[in-house]
Enzyme design. Structure first.
Site, PDB file in Angstrom:
ATOM      1  N   LYS A  34       6.212   3.487  -6.296  1.00 34.01           N
ATOM      2  CA  LYS A  34       7.319   2.547  -6.079  1.00 34.01           C
ATOM      3  C   LYS A  34       8.624   3.190  -6.543  1.00 34.01           C
ATOM      4  CE  LYS A  34       4.566  -1.690  -6.836  1.00 34.01           C
ATOM      5  NZ  LYS A  34       4.660  -2.433  -5.577  1.00 34.01           N
TER       6      LYS A  34
ATOM      7  N   LYS B  71      -3.541 -13.718 -10.643  1.00 37.05           N
ATOM      8  CA  LYS B  71      -3.467 -14.232  -9.276  1.00 37.05           C
ATOM      9  C   LYS B  71      -3.129 -15.717  -9.288  1.00 37.05           C
ATOM     10  CE  LYS B  71      -5.106 -10.383  -7.448  1.00 37.05           C
ATOM     11  NZ  LYS B  71      -4.118  -9.423  -6.944  1.00 37.05           N
TER      12      LYS B  71
ATOM     13  N   HIS C 244      -2.354   0.131 -13.027  1.00 35.12           N
ATOM     14  CA  HIS C 244      -0.905   0.065 -12.814  1.00 35.12           C
ATOM     15  C   HIS C 244      -0.092  -0.190 -14.081  1.00 35.12           C
ATOM     16  CE1 HIS C 244      -2.263  -0.032  -8.786  1.00 35.12           C
ATOM     17  NE2 HIS C 244      -2.461  -1.329  -8.685  1.00 35.12           N
TER      18      HIS C 244
ATOM     19  N   LYS D 222      -8.221   3.512  -7.489  1.00 37.47           N
ATOM     20  CA  LYS D 222      -8.638   2.920  -8.748  1.00 37.47           C
ATOM     21  C   LYS D 222      -9.749   1.889  -8.474  1.00 37.47           C
ATOM     22  CE  LYS D 222      -6.809  -0.816  -7.347  1.00 37.47           C
ATOM     23  NZ  LYS D 222      -5.823  -1.787  -7.549  1.00 37.47           N
TER      24      LYS D 222
ATOM     25  N   GLU E  73       1.407 -12.762  -9.874  1.00 38.96           N
ATOM     26  CA  GLU E  73       1.325 -12.766  -8.411  1.00 38.96           C
ATOM     27  C   GLU E  73       1.014 -14.169  -7.925  1.00 38.96           C
ATOM     28  OE1 GLU E  73      -0.308  -8.739  -6.749  1.00 38.96           O
ATOM     29  OE2 GLU E  73      -1.769  -9.525  -8.152  1.00 38.96           O
TER      30      GLU E  73
ATOM     31  N   ASP F  62      -8.376  -4.189 -12.238  1.00 43.34           N
ATOM     32  CA  ASP F  62      -7.597  -4.089 -11.011  1.00 43.34           C
ATOM     33  C   ASP F  62      -6.140  -3.708 -11.299  1.00 43.34           C
ATOM     34  OD1 ASP F  62      -6.989  -4.371  -8.258  1.00 43.34           O
ATOM     35  OD2 ASP F  62      -6.361  -6.462  -8.537  1.00 43.34           O
TER      36      ASP F  62
ATOM     37  N   HIS G 290      -0.604   3.244  -6.923  1.00 38.69           N
ATOM     38  CA  HIS G 290       0.556   3.057  -6.038  1.00 38.69           C
ATOM     39  C   HIS G 290       1.791   2.540  -6.777  1.00 38.69           C
ATOM     40  CE1 HIS G 290      -0.439  -1.250  -5.751  1.00 38.69           C
ATOM     41  NE2 HIS G 290       0.765  -1.417  -5.236  1.00 38.69           N
TER      42      HIS G 290
END
Ligand code: BG6
Length: 467
Positions: free
Chosen positions: A177, A321, A235, A143, A211, A230, A173
């Site tokens: 999971k 972040k 996701h 991505k 995060e 991102d 990804h």
């Protein structure tokens, strides 16, 4: 595992993702015997030789592979590594692949992995075309698959000039999971929740992935992407599709993509007024970041899936972040009872609605919150919860990391957990109003939960985190 030994051409071989996930993942797959043989050819802008690449790989394993590395396994892995700098050109790459195939002997499969920022994808594809490394090969793309609708359409068009759609594996990804796949099991293997999985019983949904990590050394990539590209368009929307999709006719790639794409087609375009963009104080001082950067390191938004199941139910998404905690939760908030016979002050309702919460930690965790009576005289209510943790079950065998699982699937040609070109283009279309008129970034303190306006965004509801 795959039947044939694999030659992996890894673009971006010295980058952050390669170090954190791909090299450790390939080492694990090779050393634990999941693949019958493997050669890895690193490619990147760095002008280094194979030996230097081996030391890059070794330091990556030392830092990010959290099991024991035996000398025998390391020697075998190091022996399987080769390196070609981008500047050496297509002929050199072809020669390296031929040599790798010859050393494996017999039938082999070729897997290209493009672990490069958006601007690097097409040059790499072109190089593979020129090197004639396309026939029978598979290619994993990272991505964000473009940066908006126009670039995604161009990228897919150019990609299809070289590779057929069946050869392309667009990786996300989060779908690798275990707990994400467990959402499908939970929803479709049980009769209990499906009847209430709709607008009549569900008040709203939160997908919350704060995060604590900062940028690390990824400014080159991150300045081109930001939190929305991102994390969200990739996701978080993929997870949203697992939560929202209708039951597929079979647990196979085409029916699953079909149902996910129906969710994406039903999504209303994201309104800039439903979005909070944030940037942590200090971001602009980081290495490689434009001192006037408007890149968001935080995003929270409200979106809607305008179909029969979900019309009017807001989905709140948040990620960023340098926030207060690292969490990956999906929380389903149920409607409150129509009428309460409990006396005012008894506690009912005061602590929010019933929640079903999925935690996408390394192993599945789930909880269901409900009100119950506190022991003692009178009727005092408390918010209680049923808790499940996969780790406590004794069912955890040799667990594959998300990337490992997906690389193995690609090597086997299994597309079930990969995304499709049309689904992704639709997501960019949904994103278009936001891409065209992004609200200004608001600063937030590192260690906080983001800019203050996130509370207005979700009102009259409240963010479920912090627990
Ligand atoms: C990556 C993003 O895809 O996912 C990163 O590029 C992010 O910015 C990461 O930190 C989060 O993944 P995980 O598996 O650690 O939750």
């Amino acid at each position: 595992g795959p039947r044939f030994p694999q030659v992996v051409v890894l673009f971006g071989a010295t980058g952050d993702l390669a170090k954190r996930k791909l090299l450790p993942g390939l080492y694990h797959l090779a050393s634990a015997g999941f693949i019958p043989g493997c050669r890895i050819i690193g490619v990147s802008l760095d002008d280094i030789d194979a030996d230097a690449f081996r030391s890059v790989a070794r330091s990556a394993l030392d830092a990010f592979f959290n099991r024991k590395i035996t000398p025998g396994d390391w020697d075998a892995f190091a022996g399987s590594l080769d390196y070609v700098p981008l500047s050496a050109g297509p002929a050199a790459l072809k020669a390296a692949v031929d040599a790798a195939r010859a050393s494996l002997g017999g039938e082999t499969r070729l897997l290209h992995y493009l672990s490069v920022p958006p601007s690097g994808a097409l040059p790499a594809v072109r190089m593979l075309g020129e090197a004639q490394l396309v026939e029978g090969a598979r290619i994993i793309m990272e991505k964000p698959f473009g940066v908006d609708l126009a670039s995604a359409v161009t990228l897919n068009g150019k990609l299809h000039e070289v590779f057929a759609e069946e050869q392309i594996f667009r990786i996300d990804h989060f779908l690798g999971k275990e707990p994400a796949q467990n959402i499908l099991a939970f929803r479709f293997a049980n009769g209990l929740f499906e009847p209430i999985w709709n607008r009549n019983f569900i008040d709203h949904v939160q997908i919350d992935v704060p995060e604590t990590l900062g940028l690390g050394k990824r400014s080159g990539f991150y300045e081109q992407t930001g939190a929305y590209r991102d994390m969200v368009v990739t996701h978080l929307f993929q997870i949203l599709a697992f939560i929202a999709m209708e039951p597929p006719t079979a647990l196979e790639p085409a029916p699953i993509s079909e149902e996910k794409n129906k969710v994406f087609r039903s999504m209303l375009p994201i309104q800039p007024s439903d979005v909070v963009r944030g940037q942590y104080s200090g971001y602009r001082d980081e290495d490689g970041v434009d001192p006037q950067s408007e890149t968001e390191t935080f995003i929270a938004l409200k979106c809607f899936i305008d179909n029969w199941r979900w019309a009017g139910v807001p989905f709140f998404l948040r990620t960023g972040k340098r926030l207060a905690e690292g969490q990956r939760i999906i929380s389903i908030a149920f409607r409150e009872p129509p009428k309460s016979m409990f006396p005012v002050g008894s506690g009912v309702g005061a602590q929010g609605p019933n929640h079903l919460t999925f935690d996408l930690a390394d192993a599945s965790k789930m909880s269901l919150s409900f009100y119950g009576k506190r022991p003692g005289p009178g009727m005092r209510l408390d918010k209680l919860s049923l808790q499940f943790a996969m780790r406590d079950t004794g069912l955890m065998g040799e667990v594959l990391e998300a990337y490992e699982r997906l690389i193995l699937d690609a090597m086997r040609g299994d597309r079930t957990l990969f995304t499709t070109a049309d689904g992704i283009e639709r997501l960019w279309q949904v994103s278009q109003p936001l891409m065209e008129a992004p609200p200004p970034v608001r600063l937030y303190e590192p260690g906080s939960w983001g800019p203050k306006s996130i509370h207005q965004l979700i009102a009259p509801h409240a963010w479920r985190l912090p627990f």
